[in-house]
Design a protein around this motif. Structure first.
Motif, short mmCIF file in Angstrom:
data_model
loop_
_atom_site.label_atom_id
_atom_site.label_comp_id
_atom_site.label_asym_id
_atom_site.label_seq_id
_atom_site.Cartn_x
_atom_site.Cartn_y
_atom_site.Cartn_z
N LEU A 117 -33.22 22.35 37.79
CA LEU A 117 -33.39 23.32 36.71
C LEU A 117 -32.03 23.70 36.14
O LEU A 117 -31.01 23.67 36.84
CB LEU A 117 -34.11 24.57 37.22
N ASP A 118 -32.03 24.07 34.86
CA ASP A 118 -30.80 24.51 34.21
C ASP A 118 -30.40 25.87 34.75
O ASP A 118 -31.10 26.87 34.54
CB ASP A 118 -31.01 24.58 32.69
N GLU A 119 -29.27 25.92 35.44
CA GLU A 119 -28.85 27.14 36.12
C GLU A 119 -28.65 28.30 35.15
O GLU A 119 -29.05 29.44 35.43
CB GLU A 119 -27.55 26.86 36.89
N LYS A 120 -28.05 28.03 34.00
CA LYS A 120 -27.77 29.09 33.03
C LYS A 120 -29.06 29.63 32.41
O LYS A 120 -29.22 30.84 32.24
CB LYS A 120 -26.82 28.58 31.94
N GLU A 121 -29.96 28.73 32.04
CA GLU A 121 -31.23 29.16 31.44
C GLU A 121 -32.07 29.94 32.45
O GLU A 121 -32.74 30.92 32.11
CB GLU A 121 -32.01 27.95 30.92
N PHE A 122 -32.03 29.49 33.69
CA PHE A 122 -32.75 30.16 34.76
C PHE A 122 -32.21 31.58 34.95
O PHE A 122 -32.96 32.56 34.99
CB PHE A 122 -32.58 29.35 36.05
N LEU A 123 -30.91 31.70 35.05
CA LEU A 123 -30.29 33.00 35.28
C LEU A 123 -30.51 33.94 34.10
O LEU A 123 -30.65 35.16 34.28
CB LEU A 123 -28.79 32.82 35.54
N LYS A 124 -30.59 33.39 32.92
CA LYS A 124 -30.82 34.20 31.73
C LYS A 124 -32.16 34.94 31.81
O LYS A 124 -32.30 36.07 31.32
CB LYS A 124 -30.80 33.31 30.48
N LEU A 125 -33.15 34.33 32.44
CA LEU A 125 -34.46 34.96 32.58
C LEU A 125 -34.46 36.11 33.57
O LEU A 125 -35.29 37.02 33.49
CB LEU A 125 -35.50 33.92 33.02
N LEU A 126 -33.52 36.08 34.51
CA LEU A 126 -33.51 37.07 35.59
C LEU A 126 -32.50 38.19 35.38
O LEU A 126 -32.69 39.30 35.90
CB LEU A 126 -33.21 36.38 36.93
N TRP A 127 -31.46 37.93 34.64
CA TRP A 127 -30.32 38.84 34.55
C TRP A 127 -30.73 40.21 34.02
O TRP A 127 -31.49 40.33 33.09
CB TRP A 127 -29.26 38.24 33.64
N ILE A 128 -30.20 41.26 34.68
CA ILE A 128 -30.44 42.64 34.25
C ILE A 128 -29.18 43.18 33.58
O ILE A 128 -28.11 43.21 34.19
CB ILE A 128 -30.82 43.54 35.44
N ASN A 129 -29.33 43.59 32.33
CA ASN A 129 -28.20 44.19 31.60
C ASN A 129 -27.89 45.57 32.17
O ASN A 129 -28.80 46.30 32.56
CB ASN A 129 -28.56 44.30 30.12
N ASP A 130 -26.62 45.92 32.23
CA ASP A 130 -26.26 47.25 32.75
C ASP A 130 -26.11 48.29 31.65
O ASP A 130 -25.59 49.38 31.86
CB ASP A 130 -24.97 47.18 33.58
N LYS A 131 -26.60 47.95 30.45
CA LYS A 131 -26.59 48.89 29.33
C LYS A 131 -28.02 49.27 28.98
O LYS A 131 -28.94 48.45 29.08
CB LYS A 131 -25.92 48.27 28.11
N PRO A 132 -28.27 50.52 28.55
CA PRO A 132 -29.62 50.93 28.15
C PRO A 132 -30.14 50.10 26.98
O PRO A 132 -29.36 49.53 26.20
CB PRO A 132 -29.43 52.40 27.73
N ALA A 133 -31.45 50.02 26.88
CA ALA A 133 -32.06 49.35 25.74
C ALA A 133 -31.79 50.14 24.46
O ALA A 133 -31.34 51.29 24.51
CB ALA A 133 -33.56 49.19 25.97
N SER A 134 -32.10 49.54 23.33
CA SER A 134 -31.82 50.20 22.04
C SER A 134 -32.56 51.51 21.88
O SER A 134 -32.11 52.41 21.16
CB SER A 134 -32.19 49.25 20.89
N ASP A 135 -33.69 51.67 22.58
CA ASP A 135 -34.45 52.92 22.50
C ASP A 135 -34.03 53.92 23.59
O ASP A 135 -34.66 54.97 23.77
CB ASP A 135 -35.95 52.65 22.61
N GLY A 136 -32.99 53.57 24.33
CA GLY A 136 -32.51 54.46 25.38
C GLY A 136 -33.13 54.24 26.74
O GLY A 136 -32.76 54.88 27.72
#
Length: 207
Positions: free
Chosen positions: A130-149
């Protein structure tokens, strides 16, 4: 229980034909007894079904999160990512993950962040092509709030994982592994079943 098309990678069938019988395996990737059962299923039972019962039985891998092990959610998210990227790799990825499962047990994840665990899971995915980068992109959690807070933003597999949890709650499964045969829990099947015992069980119940 029915299987949604987007989870089709959880199904094993030897040929593309309706099966008379269904074996559902409720397994957790960080449960050593699940690993024991899966390894026997993978090495002995799947080849046996292909050889002797290709149109008589199918196997469904039911992902059973055991939340008292926090990493259980993370490893099952990884399997859902495989279902989204390349469903045909689900069983192969599950084998690779069970082989490396102890590195995701409690004491081996307690000092790392969630995204660090995801990064290690991406390495497991890469082992099966599997493509490691594409796989990780599905799992990664951003440490910034969403646009709606919003602060509980989840990741790209959260919604599918919720569906799997809802499905398992409907049948009230608790212990892993649990095997359901044609809709009924079969407590005679043990995680310690050998390939020979599985062969005898299949001959009695499927042939």
């Amino acid at each position: 229980m029915a299987l949604a098309p987007k989870f089709a990678g959880q199904r094993f069938t030897a040929i593309n034909a309706p099966a008379l019988h269904t074996l559902e395996l409720y397994l957790d990737y960080v449960c050593p007894y699940s690993a024991k059962m899966f390894n026997t299923i993978y090495s002995s039972v799947l080849p046996l079904i292909q050889q002797k019962y290709p149109s008589k039985v199918q196997i469904l891998f039911r992902q059973q999160i055991q939340p008292w092990h926090p990493s259980s959610t993370l490893v099952h998210e990884a399997a859902v990512a495989v279902l989204k990227l390349e469903p045909g790799k689900f069983w192969e990825f599950s084998k690779a993950l069970f082989d490396d499962a102890q590195s995701f047990y409690d004491v081996n994840v307690v000092q790392e962040t969630r995204n660090q665990t995801y990064s290690r899971l991406a390495k497991v995915a890469a082992k099966v092509g599997l493509d490691e980068k594409e796989f990780l992109k599905l799992l990664w959690i951003n440490d910034k709030p969403a646009s709606d807070g919003s602060l509980n933003i989840g990741n790209a597999v959260t919604n599918d994982l919720k569906v799997l949890v809802k499905m398992n709650r409907l049948v009230g499964i608790h212990v892993t592994p649990t095997v359901i045969f044609d809709g009924v829990v079969d407590n005679s099947i043990s995680s310690s079943f050998t390939g020979q015992q599985w062969e005898e069980w299949l001959e009695k119940n499927v042939a």
